[in-house]
Design a protein around this motif. Structure first.
Motif, PDB file in Angstrom:
ATOM      1  N   ALA A 159       5.847   5.848  -8.778  1.00 32.43           N
ATOM      2  CA  ALA A 159       5.593   5.191  -8.090  1.00 32.43           C
ATOM      3  C   ALA A 159       3.592   5.342  -8.744  1.00 32.43           C
ATOM      4  O   ALA A 159       3.342   4.635  -9.017  1.00 32.43           O
ATOM      5  N   GLY A 164       3.391   3.315   2.687  1.00 31.33           N
ATOM      6  CA  GLY A 164       4.645   2.480   2.264  1.00 31.33           C
ATOM      7  C   GLY A 164       6.248   4.202   2.780  1.00 31.33           C
ATOM      8  O   GLY A 164       5.714   4.505   3.489  1.00 31.33           O
ATOM      9  N   GLN A 165       6.704   4.142   1.653  1.00 33.74           N
ATOM     10  CA  GLN A 165       7.909   4.785   2.025  1.00 33.74           C
ATOM     11  C   GLN A 165       7.739   6.436   2.222  1.00 33.74           C
ATOM     12  O   GLN A 165       8.308   6.740   2.666  1.00 33.74           O
ATOM     13  N   THR A 181       3.207  -3.975  -5.868  1.00 35.52           N
ATOM     14  CA  THR A 181       3.838  -2.599  -5.443  1.00 35.52           C
ATOM     15  C   THR A 181       4.499  -3.471  -3.641  1.00 35.52           C
ATOM     16  O   THR A 181       3.968  -1.858  -3.113  1.00 35.52           O
ATOM     17  N   GLY A 199       0.734   0.837  -4.925  1.00 35.58           N
ATOM     18  CA  GLY A 199      -0.371   0.269  -4.646  1.00 35.58           C
ATOM     19  C   GLY A 199      -1.519   0.532  -4.555  1.00 35.58           C
ATOM     20  O   GLY A 199      -2.862   1.056  -5.322  1.00 35.58           O
ATOM     21  N   GLY A 244       0.831  -1.624   0.045  1.00 33.68           N
ATOM     22  CA  GLY A 244      -0.348  -0.512   0.030  1.00 33.68           C
ATOM     23  C   GLY A 244       0.830   1.351   0.036  1.00 33.68           C
ATOM     24  O   GLY A 244       0.649   2.521   1.122  1.00 33.68           O
ATOM     25  N   GLY A 245       1.883   1.496  -0.404  1.00 36.12           N
ATOM     26  CA  GLY A 245       2.376   2.428  -1.060  1.00 36.12           C
ATOM     27  C   GLY A 245       1.692   3.353  -2.096  1.00 36.12           C
ATOM     28  O   GLY A 245       0.813   2.893  -2.602  1.00 36.12           O
ATOM     29  N   VAL A 287      -3.750  -5.149   0.166  1.00 33.66           N
ATOM     30  CA  VAL A 287      -2.553  -6.130   1.067  1.00 33.66           C
ATOM     31  C   VAL A 287      -2.078  -5.771   1.524  1.00 33.66           C
ATOM     32  O   VAL A 287      -1.266  -5.278   0.820  1.00 33.66           O
ATOM     33  N   GLU A 288      -1.703  -4.604   2.751  1.00 33.34           N
ATOM     34  CA  GLU A 288      -0.585  -3.761   3.471  1.00 33.34           C
ATOM     35  C   GLU A 288      -0.329  -4.704   4.668  1.00 33.34           C
ATOM     36  O   GLU A 288      -0.951  -4.709   5.493  1.00 33.34           O
ATOM     37  N   PHE A 343      19.699   4.996   7.151  1.00 36.43           N
ATOM     38  CA  PHE A 343      19.070   5.600   5.677  1.00 36.43           C
ATOM     39  C   PHE A 343      20.101   4.956   4.660  1.00 36.43           C
ATOM     40  O   PHE A 343      20.846   5.947   4.002  1.00 36.43           O
ATOM     41  N   ARG A 366      12.649   6.227  -8.738  1.00 35.27           N
ATOM     42  CA  ARG A 366      12.268   5.468  -7.195  1.00 35.27           C
ATOM     43  C   ARG A 366      11.771   7.052  -7.608  1.00 35.27           C
ATOM     44  O   ARG A 366      13.079   8.280  -6.062  1.00 35.27           O
ATOM     45  N   ARG A 367      10.244   7.517  -7.217  1.00 35.56           N
ATOM     46  CA  ARG A 367      10.278   8.962  -6.659  1.00 35.56           C
ATOM     47  C   ARG A 367       8.477   8.113  -6.726  1.00 35.56           C
ATOM     48  O   ARG A 367       7.271   7.621  -7.057  1.00 35.56           O
ATOM     49  N   ALA A 401      12.834   6.818   8.601  1.00 35.96           N
ATOM     50  CA  ALA A 401      12.145   7.517   9.559  1.00 35.96           C
ATOM     51  C   ALA A 401      11.393   7.320  10.818  1.00 35.96           C
ATOM     52  O   ALA A 401       9.987   6.864   9.930  1.00 35.96           O
TER      53      ALA A 401
HETATM   54  C1  LIG Z   1      12.295   8.443   4.653  1.00 38.39           C
HETATM   55  C2  LIG Z   1      11.841   8.862   2.572  1.00 38.39           C
HETATM   56  C3  LIG Z   1      11.323  10.142   1.983  1.00 38.39           C
HETATM   57  C4  LIG Z   1      11.221   9.738   0.556  1.00 38.39           C
HETATM   58  N1  LIG Z   1      11.460  11.342  -0.144  1.00 38.39           N
HETATM   59  C5  LIG Z   1      10.627  11.003  -0.997  1.00 38.39           C
HETATM   60  C6  LIG Z   1      10.625  13.066  -2.018  1.00 38.39           C
HETATM   61  O1  LIG Z   1      10.159  13.704  -1.133  1.00 38.39           O
HETATM   62  N2  LIG Z   1      10.052  12.665  -2.955  1.00 38.39           N
HETATM   63  C7  LIG Z   1       9.740  11.588  -3.957  1.00 38.39           C
HETATM   64  O2  LIG Z   1       9.920  11.448  -5.136  1.00 38.39           O
HETATM   65  N3  LIG Z   1      10.579  10.061  -2.781  1.00 38.39           N
HETATM   66  C8  LIG Z   1      10.404  10.269  -1.892  1.00 38.39           C
HETATM   67  N4  LIG Z   1      10.576   8.972  -1.477  1.00 38.39           N
HETATM   68  C9  LIG Z   1      10.539   8.205  -2.659  1.00 38.39           C
HETATM   69  C10 LIG Z   1       9.868   7.191  -2.701  1.00 38.39           C
HETATM   70  O3  LIG Z   1       9.062   7.194  -0.980  1.00 38.39           O
HETATM   71  C11 LIG Z   1       9.422   6.085  -3.366  1.00 38.39           C
HETATM   72  O4  LIG Z   1       9.737   6.416  -5.006  1.00 38.39           O
HETATM   73  C12 LIG Z   1       7.782   5.513  -3.189  1.00 38.39           C
HETATM   74  O5  LIG Z   1       7.359   5.768  -2.022  1.00 38.39           O
HETATM   75  C13 LIG Z   1       7.308   4.206  -3.262  1.00 38.39           C
HETATM   76  O6  LIG Z   1       6.544   3.464  -3.598  1.00 38.39           O
HETATM   77  P1  LIG Z   1       6.165   2.310  -4.102  1.00 38.39           P
HETATM   78  O7  LIG Z   1       4.504   2.140  -3.520  1.00 38.39           O
HETATM   79  O8  LIG Z   1       6.531   1.557  -5.374  1.00 38.39           O
HETATM   80  O9  LIG Z   1       6.753   1.408  -3.023  1.00 38.39           O
HETATM   81  P2  LIG Z   1       6.681   1.738  -1.264  1.00 38.39           P
HETATM   82  O10 LIG Z   1       6.478   2.912  -0.860  1.00 38.39           O
HETATM   83  O11 LIG Z   1       8.148   0.914  -0.621  1.00 38.39           O
HETATM   84  O12 LIG Z   1       5.189   1.076  -0.877  1.00 38.39           O
HETATM   85  C14 LIG Z   1       5.724  -0.128  -0.174  1.00 38.39           C
HETATM   86  C15 LIG Z   1       4.725  -0.898   0.178  1.00 38.39           C
HETATM   87  O13 LIG Z   1       4.247  -2.431   0.286  1.00 38.39           O
HETATM   88  C16 LIG Z   1       4.095  -2.927   2.006  1.00 38.39           C
HETATM   89  N5  LIG Z   1       4.886  -4.189   1.318  1.00 38.39           N
HETATM   90  C17 LIG Z   1       5.434  -4.839   1.370  1.00 38.39           C
HETATM   91  N6  LIG Z   1       6.247  -6.287   1.323  1.00 38.39           N
HETATM   92  C18 LIG Z   1       4.335  -7.051   1.654  1.00 38.39           C
HETATM   93  C19 LIG Z   1       4.092  -7.709   1.726  1.00 38.39           C
HETATM   94  N7  LIG Z   1       4.828  -9.208   1.436  1.00 38.39           N
HETATM   95  N8  LIG Z   1       2.567  -7.762   2.220  1.00 38.39           N
HETATM   96  C20 LIG Z   1       2.498  -6.843   2.306  1.00 38.39           C
HETATM   97  N9  LIG Z   1       2.711  -5.669   1.753  1.00 38.39           N
HETATM   98  C21 LIG Z   1       3.947  -5.356   1.837  1.00 38.39           C
HETATM   99  C22 LIG Z   1       5.171  -2.075   2.193  1.00 38.39           C
HETATM  100  O14 LIG Z   1       4.903  -1.936   3.893  1.00 38.39           O
HETATM  101  C23 LIG Z   1       5.023  -0.875   1.782  1.00 38.39           C
HETATM  102  O15 LIG Z   1       3.842  -0.145   2.641  1.00 38.39           O
HETATM  103  C24 LIG Z   1      11.045   8.606  -0.152  1.00 38.39           C
HETATM  104  C25 LIG Z   1      11.314   8.105   0.680  1.00 38.39           C
HETATM  105  C26 LIG Z   1      11.885   7.658   2.243  1.00 38.39           C
HETATM  106  C27 LIG Z   1      12.465   6.649   2.885  1.00 38.39           C
END
Ligand SMILES: Cc1cc2nc3c(=O)[nH]c(=O)nc-3n(C[C@H](O)[C@H](O)[C@H](O)COP(=O)(O)OP(=O)(O)OC[C@H]3O[C@@H](n4cnc5c(N)ncnc54)[C@H](O)[C@@H]3O)c2cc1C
Length: 553
Positions: free
Chosen positions: A535, A263-264, A335, A239, A235-236, A256-257, A464, A530-531, A360
């Motif tokens: 995403a 997420g991040q 995701t 998702g 659920g980032g 499913v989260e 980090f 990775r932004r 964080a």
């Molecule tokens: C502290 C921080 C600050 C950031 N700031 C910025 C910013 O200012 N600007 C920017 O563009 N980007 C920023 N980023 C990067 C950005 O957050 C990521 O690129 C983005 O969140 C990616 O989204 P995602 O949905 O692909 O994955 P994620 O955000 O990683 O979400 C994945 C989700 O999947 C869940 N998950 C994992 N495995 C499982 C499983 N087996 N079953 C169920 N759930 C699961 C996790 O718990 C998580 O919630 C930052 C990252 C961090 C860590």
């Protein structure tokens, strides 16, 4: 606020009836009058009320009862209700005992039986005592309470889980509050397993798993339908965007989260480069907006449930959750994003969650007010955390392997970090050891230039350093690159000009993995940018491929 309680205990049924009648006649508008004819049950009721955080304003307790005297009962009850007023009901012969009780348990009054007429002999005394109690009483917190210790990593995990999921709670440190320790001991037997989480309905959980905590806190943890068009894993931003588009376009969708939606990105103190938010948006706010939007369109969101396996049963795909339950669907969108890589240094593991944090841990910031802390890493996430934590900590030291912040951190963050008086940057260093017992005291670092080691005082270290994809559940099932990122579409490894193991006539769709109908989007996908915006874009666009696939089943 629920009414405070007056608890009367007397084993003589006739006397108890009379007490109850007189108390209700005068106090029931403002107090809940509860009675018990057994001292052990009375004590149990007192403990249950403490577990619900329901204040007892006054105990009115008979001295002579079988198994436990009134003084003994009050002594135990005071451990969990230290501020309640205490009145002992005595016979003439017990006055010596009652007088001793004044010293021993700070008895407020002893009342001789019978007390007729109550207008003269009961109400004036109790009115005074209740008036005193009210003058000092603080309104109790009526939500979830976490009783734990700052030395217990599990207590931190529970706090962080509820914070991230926007469940209000009260944190009670049992090392600092003897009443809370007594309550924890009376409910759990001992306090070796922490935290103790108390719910407003009077129930409690000892050292709960995330899914137990999520269920009791009222978050959805079980799927409602027998079959879905699409199951979204993670659920980032990717998702959540996928869930919004899936549900808004009429698909039966469940997300499913394993931890908390967002997420991040949900851990970011301020995302400043996401389109449409010129002053930035906190990760928590963005996650809340997106989950609200997904739910409004009818997507289900399961929280605290991790996906542990994926199976193909054509035409279905079966998603297996950690609790053993399974979700049946036509399509899956993975995701699962990234997690911060573990730092290889001595002394880290015992301090994880009590001074050493990966990512964080925003919920912990206030704990380090006025203290010195370290940040390890030089990416944007580290920069944001340094700026955020510098509002609390007296000094933030960024520990960096590289020679400078600039290549890895965005310009606007570097400029702001340089302008902050209480942030310093140590370059070309690595962390060798986290030092401290039960709490972090300092970090030993080594210079990459001179090889010299030195100690940096730190009450907390936030790490980090790089990140790895969360794809263990799909190992051996999907094609991944050497780093564990999932291959999709035209990036799938080829054999004889075709994707390896691919049996369909058509080519894989955009975001489609090596299993037809299973897609991957966001940070977890090999080659992703990775932004947050990227995403969100990938998660949204992947639904187009889901529709295309659904037309074929
Ligand atoms: C502290 C921080 C600050 C950031 N700031 C910025 C910013 O200012 N600007 C920017 O563009 N980007 C920023 N980023 C990067 C950005 O957050 C990521 O690129 C983005 O969140 C990616 O989204 P995602 O949905 O692909 O994955 P994620 O955000 O990683 O979400 C994945 C989700 O999947 C869940 N998950 C994992 N495995 C499982 C499983 N087996 N079953 C169920 N759930 C699961 C996790 O718990 C998580 O919630 C930052 C990252 C961090 C860590």
């Amino acid at each position: 606020m629920t009414k405070p309680v007056i608890l009367a205990v007397d084993d003589d049924a006739a006397v108890l009836r009379a007490i109850e009648r007189d108390l209700r006649a005068h106090y029931s508008a403002e107090y809940r009058v509860l009675t018990s004819s057994s001292p052990s049950e009375g004590l149990e009721a007192a403990r249950e009320l403490a577990a619900r955080n329901a204040p007892v304003a006054l105990f009115l307790v008979d001295q002579r009862m079988p198994g436990m005297t009134g003084i003994e009962l009050l002594r135990e009850a005071m451990k969990v209700h230290p501020n309640s007023r205490r009145v002992l009901l005595t016979a003439y012969a017990d006055t010596d005992v009652a007088i001793a009780g004044i010293n021993e348990i700070a008895l407020d009054h002893y009342l001789m039986k019978p007390w007729d007429p109550p207008e003269h002999r009961l109400y004036p005394v109790l009115d005074d005592l209740l008036g005193e109690w009210r003058a000092r009483a603080r309104p109790p917190f009526e939500g979830v309470r976490i009783l734990g210790s700052p030395l217990s990593p599990q207590s931190y995990i529970a706090r962080e889980f509820l914070s991230r999921n926007r469940v209000p709670y009260e944190w009670v440190d049992i090392d600092a509050e003897p009443t809370a320790r007594a309550l924890a001991e009376s409910l759990a037997g001992d306090v070796t397993r922490l935290p103790l989480v108390l719910f407003p309905d009077g129930t409690h959980l000892v050292a709960p798993s995330q899914v137990e905590l999520a269920t009791k806190a009222g978050l959805q943890t079980k799927a409602q339908q027998p079959m879905y068009d699409v199951v979204i894993i993670g659920g980032g931003p990717a998702g959540l965007a996928n869930a919004v588009y899936a549900a808004s376009e009429g698909l039966r969708a469940v997300l499913v989260e394993s931890h908390a939606a967002g997420g991040q990105a949900g851990t970011s103190s301020l995302i400043e480069n996401y389109l449409g938010f010129p002053s930035g948006v906190t990760g928590a706010d963005l996650a809340h907006r997106a989950t609200t939007q997904a739910r409004r369109f009818g997507a289900e969101l399961l929280t605290g449930q991790a996906v542990v396996a994926l199976r193909r049963e054509d035409p279905y795909r079966v998603v297996v959750l950690a609790d053993g339950s399974e979700l049946r669907t036509y399509c899956v969108v993975i995701t699962t994003g990234l997690q911060t890589a573990r730092l290889d240094a001595r002394g880290l593991e015992p301090l994880h969650g009590i001074g050493v944090y990966y990512g964080a841990a925003l919920s912990e910031a206030a704990r380090y007010r006025g203290k010195e802390i370290c940040i390890v890493g030089g990416a944007n996430s580290a920069g944001q955390a340094a700026l955020f934590l510098s509002r609390y900590a007296s000094r933030v030291t960024i520990l960096l392997r590289a020679v400078d912040l600039s290549p890895t951190m965005a310009r606007y963050l570097v400029d702001r970090i340089r302008a902050e008086q209480n942030i310093s940057v140590l370059t070309e260093v690595v962390v060798e050891e986290a030092c401290g017992e039960g709490a972090l005291r300092s970090v030993t670092i080594k210079s990459l230039k001179t090889g010299e080691a030195r100690s940096v005082p730190a009450a907390a270290m936030f790490i980090f350093i790089g990140a790895k994809p969360r794809t263990d559940a799909f190992a051996g099932v999907l094609e991944r690159d050497d780093g564990g990122f999932i291959y999709t579409g035209s990036d799938l490894p080829k054999e004889h000009g075709r994707p390896r193991g691919w049996t369909l006539e058509r080519a894989p769709l955009m975001f489609e993995t090596s299993i037809p109908g299973v897609f991957a989007a966001g940070d977890v996908r090999a080659g992703a940018n990775r932004r947050v915006a990227a995403a969100v874009g990938e998660g949204s666009a992947a639904i187009y491929s889901v529709h295309q696939y659904l037309r074929t089943v």
